[in-house]
Design a protein around this motif. Structure first.
Motif, short mmCIF file in Angstrom:
data_model
loop_
_atom_site.label_atom_id
_atom_site.label_comp_id
_atom_site.label_asym_id
_atom_site.label_seq_id
_atom_site.Cartn_x
_atom_site.Cartn_y
_atom_site.Cartn_z
N ALA A 218 0.63 -1.05 0.00
CA ALA A 218 -0.02 -0.17 0.13
C ALA A 218 0.88 1.07 0.08
N GLY A 219 1.98 1.38 0.85
CA GLY A 219 2.71 2.34 0.98
C GLY A 219 3.61 2.70 -0.61
N PHE A 220 4.01 1.72 -1.10
CA PHE A 220 4.53 1.69 -2.35
C PHE A 220 3.80 2.20 -3.40
N ASN A 221 2.64 1.81 -3.56
CA ASN A 221 1.46 2.19 -4.80
C ASN A 221 0.94 3.64 -4.36
N VAL A 222 0.93 4.15 -3.23
CA VAL A 222 0.57 5.49 -2.77
C VAL A 222 1.73 6.32 -2.96
N ALA A 223 2.96 6.02 -2.91
CA ALA A 223 4.24 6.67 -3.18
C ALA A 223 4.41 6.85 -4.50
N LEU A 224 4.07 5.67 -5.51
CA LEU A 224 4.06 5.91 -6.73
C LEU A 224 3.05 6.62 -7.39
N ALA A 225 1.81 6.65 -6.83
CA ALA A 225 0.60 7.39 -7.50
C ALA A 225 1.23 8.87 -7.24
N ALA A 226 1.56 9.25 -6.19
CA ALA A 226 1.97 10.64 -5.95
C ALA A 226 3.16 11.16 -6.72
N ARG A 227 4.17 10.25 -7.04
CA ARG A 227 5.33 10.50 -7.90
C ARG A 227 4.73 10.65 -9.43
N LEU A 228 3.75 10.11 -9.97
CA LEU A 228 3.25 10.10 -11.11
C LEU A 228 2.54 11.22 -11.46
N ARG A 229 1.86 12.01 -10.23
CA ARG A 229 0.96 12.92 -10.25
C ARG A 229 2.00 14.26 -10.14
N GLN A 230 3.15 14.00 -9.43
CA GLN A 230 4.13 15.07 -9.45
C GLN A 230 4.84 15.13 -11.08
N GLN A 231 4.97 14.15 -11.61
CA GLN A 231 5.53 13.94 -12.91
C GLN A 231 4.45 14.66 -13.99
N ALA A 232 3.17 14.45 -13.75
CA ALA A 232 2.19 15.08 -14.54
C ALA A 232 2.12 16.69 -14.42
N ASP A 233 2.47 17.05 -13.06
CA ASP A 233 2.19 18.42 -13.05
C ASP A 233 3.47 19.09 -13.44
N ASP A 234 4.54 18.57 -13.45
CA ASP A 234 5.98 19.18 -14.00
C ASP A 234 5.84 18.94 -15.41
N LEU A 235 5.05 17.99 -15.99
CA LEU A 235 5.08 18.37 -17.61
C LEU A 235 3.99 19.41 -17.78
N LEU A 236 2.87 19.74 -17.04
CA LEU A 236 2.02 20.47 -17.37
C LEU A 236 2.95 22.22 -17.21
N ARG A 237 3.42 22.26 -16.30
CA ARG A 237 4.20 23.60 -16.04
C ARG A 237 5.21 23.82 -17.08
N ALA B 2 0.43 3.09 -13.17
CA ALA B 2 -0.18 2.75 -11.67
C ALA B 2 -0.65 1.55 -11.49
N ASP B 3 -1.73 1.28 -12.45
CA ASP B 3 -2.46 -0.34 -12.22
C ASP B 3 -1.36 -1.34 -12.45
N ALA B 4 -0.67 -1.24 -13.52
CA ALA B 4 0.38 -2.40 -13.65
C ALA B 4 1.22 -2.42 -12.49
N ALA B 5 1.74 -1.21 -11.78
CA ALA B 5 2.63 -1.44 -10.64
C ALA B 5 1.74 -2.36 -9.52
N LEU B 6 0.52 -1.85 -9.38
CA LEU B 6 -0.34 -2.47 -8.15
C LEU B 6 -0.58 -3.94 -8.62
N ALA B 7 -0.57 -4.31 -9.89
CA ALA B 7 -0.83 -5.72 -10.07
C ALA B 7 0.47 -6.26 -10.08
N GLY B 8 1.46 -5.83 -10.14
CA GLY B 8 2.66 -6.48 -9.98
C GLY B 8 3.13 -6.64 -8.76
N SER B 9 2.78 -5.50 -7.95
CA SER B 9 3.37 -5.68 -6.43
C SER B 9 2.18 -6.85 -5.82
N ILE B 10 1.09 -6.98 -6.12
CA ILE B 10 0.27 -7.81 -5.60
C ILE B 10 0.75 -9.40 -5.81
N ALA B 11 1.07 -9.59 -7.23
CA ALA B 11 1.57 -10.84 -7.70
C ALA B 11 2.86 -11.37 -6.90
#
Length: 461
Positions: A46-65, A168-177
């Motif tokens: 759970a911690g890894f996927n939450v951190a990954l989601a935050a990092r992806l959102r940050q990358q999207a914001d960096d690209l927007l700026r 994010a979905d691929a990372a979640l499925a991979g971490s669960i497996a």
């Protein structure tokens, strides 16, 4: 005020349903490891996927700026609030998903669809973000265009979030497996390792059982072992020693019982044979009956004494008695039994012992018997009341105890001279000392210029 609960009682412990608890210790430990690891894997996943989601959102914001800044660089603000958009060498910056506003009027960009509607709402509010949900998730960013500190326009850039969500979905499925594979491997490895670790324990337990059944003297000793197995070996050795001590005690108690009952039983047998050999006068029959009754009463006292010793082996024997009176009664009986024996002298008054009269008799009887057996002319018994204890000294004028036999004097079955003519088994002194120590007292061989002297110490009553 309620008692304090330990800190561990406030910490939630993983619970396993009773129906799922394995019967073996190996299975329980493996299941406990699995449950504990599952909790950690869930938390880490759970911690890894939450951190990954935050990092992806940050990358999207960096690209927007970055896109908004690139577009803003092509916009020139002129006096009067006019905006001039210069066509860049690479017009990809003005691609779909970018809107340029002068005030609230759209200058560049597509004027249709939900993203344009959201972009209109961002105009004039400074730097701001907005996000559109399904079916096409999009994130927007508004960058103000200013002239002399006054906002005269806005650049709005957008980016689709589908690629980020796919990641994010691929990372979640991979971490669960990966977590499931990890848990399965940990359970199998833990079960195997615990089984191997418990093999020496099972072997030691089986070996201790075989030794206990055979009454063997083998022990595990202090051989090199892991700390836990060394502690187990020491505990098993101690248990085997206790079992061996109990067995020796039972055997010794049986021998002592046989020894103590031999004399009164022999007297009963002799009196019975004497009565049945030929007719007796009423006086003779009465004397024989009294002798049989006295011997039977003595056997009863012996049994009660031995049972009392067994019950109070680890504690103080209850009761109290007048020790000089008990000593005088024993001396009188010994003198009657040995009419041609030594004279008995009992001294001391008001010495009250914290043991019953029966136990006191069983302690003093072997001492008086030995003294009467080896004394030449006289046996002296002296009772003294001390602070917190009573002391009795039994002294005879016989040959005394040989120097080389003093160390083994109180050992069961040991006699200084087995061929001295009497039928004793060498158990009387051992029993007397055990009874005295069971009553928190002791018997010791005292120093004497002539003959033997024994000192009995008992708690005061």
């Amino acid at each position: 005020m309620s008692a304090r609960r330990p800190l561990s009682s406030w910490i939630p412990q993983p619970r396993v349903p009773r129906l799922l608890r394995p019967a073996t210790l190996r299975g329980r430990l493996a299941l406990l490891a699995l449950v504990t690891t599952t909790l950690w894997v869930v938390i880490l996943t759970a911690g890894f996927n939450v951190a990954l989601a935050a990092r992806l959102r940050q990358q999207a914001d960096d690209l927007l700026r970055t896109r908004a800044a690139a577009v803003a660089a092509t916009v020139e603000a002129r006096p009067g609030g006019a905006l001039v958009v210069h066509e860049p060498s690479d017009d990809r910056a003005l691609d779909v998903g970018v809107w340029i506003y002068q005030g609230h009027q759209l200058v560049e960009g597509t004027s249709a669809g939900e993203p344009h509607t959201v972009a209109d709402r961002l105009v004039g509010h400074g730097r701001a973000y907005a996000q559109i949900g399904e079916p096409y998730a999009t994130r927007l960013y508004a960058l103000p265009v200013t002239y002399h500190g006054r906002q005269i326009g806005t650049v709005v850039a957008s980016v689709g979030l589908d690629a980020y969500r796919t990641t994010a979905d691929a990372a979640l499925a991979g971490s669960i497996a990966l977590g499931l594979l990890l848990l399965g491997g940990i359970y199998l490895v833990t079960r195997t390792l615990v089984g191997r670790a418990l093999r020496p324990v099972a072997a030691m337990s089986a070996q201790a059982s075989r030794w206990s059944e055979r009454g063997a003297a083998e022990r595990f000793g202090s051989a090199a072992r892991p700390a836990e197995l060394a502690s187990l070996a020491a505990s098993l050795d101690e248990l085997l020693d206790r079992l061996a001590a109990v067995l020796r005690h039972e055997q010794q108690q049986s021998a002592e019982l046989s020894h103590e009952l031999r004399t009164p039983l022999a007297r009963i047998t002799a009196e019975t044979d004497w009565l049945t050999a030929r007719p007796r006068t009423p006086a003779q029959q009465r004397a024989s009956h009294e002798a049989i009754a006295t011997s039977a009463a003595g056997m009863q006292r012996i049994c009660e004494s031995l049972l009392s010793e067994a019950r109070t082996r680890n504690g103080q024997t209850p009761g109290r008695c007048d020790l000089p009176e008990v000593a005088r009664d024993l001396a009188r009986r010994a003198a009657e039994h040995r009419r041609d024996g030594p004279a008995f002298t009992v001294g001391g008054d008001h010495a009250t012992a914290g043991v019953s009269a029966t136990v006191a008799e069983r302690i003093l009887t072997p001492l008086l018997d030995n003294a009467a057996r080896y004394a030449t002319h006289r046996v002296t018994v002296q009772c003294v009341q001390l602070a917190g204890s009573v002391q009795v000294t039994v002294r005879d004028d016989g040959p005394g105890v040989p120097e080389d036999f003093r160390a083994a004097l109180f050992e069961p079955g040991r006699r200084a001279d087995p061929g001295d003519g009497h039928d004793g088994a060498g158990l009387g002194l051992a029993l007397a000392r055990r009874l005295a120590r069971a009553a928190v007292g002791d018997i010791e061989l005292a120093d004497s210029d002539s003959g033997a002297a024994f000192t009995v110490t008992l708690p005061a009553g």
